[in-house]
Design an enzyme around this catalytic site. Structure first.
Site, PDB file in Angstrom:
ATOM      1  CG  ASP A 277      -1.737  -1.262   1.356  1.00 32.09           C
ATOM      2  OD1 ASP A 277      -2.060  -1.882   0.335  1.00 32.09           O
ATOM      3  OD2 ASP A 277      -2.025  -1.654   2.503  1.00 32.09           O
TER       4      ASP A 277
ATOM      5  CD  GLU B 293      -8.465  -3.624  -1.549  1.00 30.64           C
ATOM      6  OE1 GLU B 293      -9.138  -3.818  -0.523  1.00 30.64           O
ATOM      7  OE2 GLU B 293      -7.417  -4.271  -1.813  1.00 30.64           O
TER       8      GLU B 293
END
Length: 496
Positions: free
Chosen positions: A47, A218
């Site tokens: 991420d 997402e």
């Protein structure tokens, strides 16, 4: 990293010596230009997120137990970036564990880190934010501002910020207690920590490529195209599968971000797995520009091997991208790992001096029994080390030193130092320079990071010229009193 108070006035005296020797060199034959990098740029980095300001890149990624920031002026050298533990949550709260997908944003002169967290149960994941009013996010105090959520109080992760037509919005991925499907939502904000009004869903998994592992949308990230239109690049499918990929949303020109009908979704992914590149599950990205602002770059994570697994972690990668005529990004395909690629445009490139004719003119001691000899420091081999004597008649701090003779007076902008593997890494290092191996000028104290297998660069405030340099270890990263190094060298910056 460098303490050089009082030195600058002395540097010119050293620099003026033996300039004739330097001018007689063939620069092309004496240096190696560092103009490329390879992916992954970091062996970890799930991420990844990058923010840049005034030539500095600030990086963060999911670490689970805390929020950590990294600072560098060379994004391709992220593995060497200075780190700072920005914020560690208190124990026993709803946000003490599983801190995911942090993002650093500067809003109205203050810094904010958005993240999601829970109390140990994934069903309780919600979004939170901390604030820092320091000019530099690596400094100052981070203050917890609270939960960032709408009235539904549902499971929420991957929050990011959109500024559009004077209004601030939050976008995130959410669902029912973390159960599929995961949708992308948007809501208005009245300040950096407060959502107002109801959320609206602008994307839900509908295509097969969004449903591998689980139906998931997402990691929304804002990208403005050259015309200023708002795009959202998001991740589709489960992050644990090889088919994790990137999709694209586009806001209609003049559209309302709160109107789902003003968003369109591209029917095919815009960035996908490529086995021959060692890019499995590429996704959860961010964006930045080259130092000169001429290039757009994407940062993303991927796995180097198929089939996920605990020993096959996500690592951070970067590559430049272009634009199609219709205003959508052309990310191409994932860059092959280990393949040299051009560094971001405008980065100040280093020319590393070759060491073929260098020698060691003196040292305090060397480790004879294990052949950790002094000349190993300049053999261009990171796997061989110089270590001060420890098996017989050991030497201790601060009685260590080694002198390198470059055999020519060279113009130097900094030093290239590589730590050895394992213990006995140096933390603080004094460096002295000389033109005759007799009279020495101290350049001050440098701090080395506890990093293996990477060359660290110690820049000087201005270029100087000298023939000899002496390294004097002052302290270590562990309690071993006999330090060692893998390589030492010097560099200059490429002329503009």
């Amino acid at each position: 990293m460098i303490k050089l108070a009082g030195v600058l006035a002395l540097l010119s005296a050293v620099s003026c010596e033996k300039i004739g020797d330097f001018n007689g060199l063939n620069p092309q034959a004496q240096v190696t230009l560092e103009d490329s990098f390879v992916n992954p740029i970091l062996t970890r980095g799930a991420d990844p997120w990058v923010t840049q300001k005034n030539g500095t890149y600030y990086f963060t990624y999911t670490q689970g137990s805390k929020l950590v920031l990294y600072e560098t002026d060379r994004i391709a050298e992220l593995a060497l970036a200075k780190s700072h533990d920005a914020w560690i949550p208190p124990t026993g709260t709803a946000y003490s564990k599983n801190l995911w997908a942090p993002e650093l944003h500067e809003i109205n002169g203050k810094w904010y880190i958005y993240f999601s967290a829970d109390n140990g149960s994934n069903a309780n994941h919600r979004m939170y934010v901390v604030e820092n009013d320091s000019a530099n996010p690596m400094e100052g105090e981070w203050v917890f501002k609270g939960k960032v959520g709408d009235s539904s109080n549902q499971w929420a992760i991957d929050g990011t910020i959109l500024h559009h037509n004077g209004q601030m919005y939050m976008l995130w991925s959410g669902g029912n207690a973390g159960a599929p499907p995961q949708n992308i939502y948007i809501a208005k904000m009245s300040n950096p920590w407060t959502i107002v009004g109801d959320k609206v869903s602008i994307a839900t998994p509908t295509y097969p490529w969004e449903k591998f592992g689980n139906p998931i949308n997402e990691g929304p990230q804002i990208l403005h195209n050259p015309s200023g239109e708002v795009l959202v690049v998001y991740s589709g499918s489960g992050y644990w599968v090889d088919n994790y990929c990137l999709g694209l949303l586009r806001l209609t020109t003049g559209g309302d971000p709160m109107n789902p009908g003003d968003w369109t979704k591209k029917s095919e992914p815009v960035f996908s797995m490529l086995a021959e590149s060692g890019a499995y599950g590429p996704g959860h990205n961010g964006f930045f520009q080259s130092p000169d602002g001429s290039e757009d770059w994407i940062i993303y994570h991927a796995r180097s091997l198929p089939n996920g697994g605990s020993n096959n972690g996500r690592n951070a990668r970067i590559q430049a991208f272009n634009w199609f005529a219709d205003g959508t990004p052309d990310f191409g395909v994932p860059a092959k790992i280990g393949q040299a690629r051009k560094r971001p445009a405008g980065e100040r490139l280093r020319e590393i001096y070759k060491k073929d004719n260098w020698s060691v003119s003196g040292y305090s001691s060397e480790e004879l029994v294990n052949t950790r000899l002094a000349d190993r420091l300049i053999d261009n081999d990171l796997s061989s080390y110089w270590i001060t004597r420890y098996s017989t008649n050991p030497t201790n701090y601060p009685d260590h030193w080694i002198t390198i003779d470059m055999h020519k007076t060279l113009h130097v902008d900094g030093f290239a130092i590589a730590q050895k593997n394992g213990d006995r890494k140096i933390k603080k290092l004094d460096i002295e320079v000389s033109s005759d191996d007799q009279s020495w000028l101290s350049l001050g104290e440098f701090e080395l990071q506890n990093i293996e297998g990477k060359t660290q660069y110690l820049p000087l405030p201005s270029q100087i010229a000298f023939r000899y340099f002496r390294l004097i270890p002052k302290s270590g990263h562990d309690n071993q009193p006999q330090p060692g190094l893998a390589e030492a060298g010097t560099f200059r910056y490429q002329a503009p």
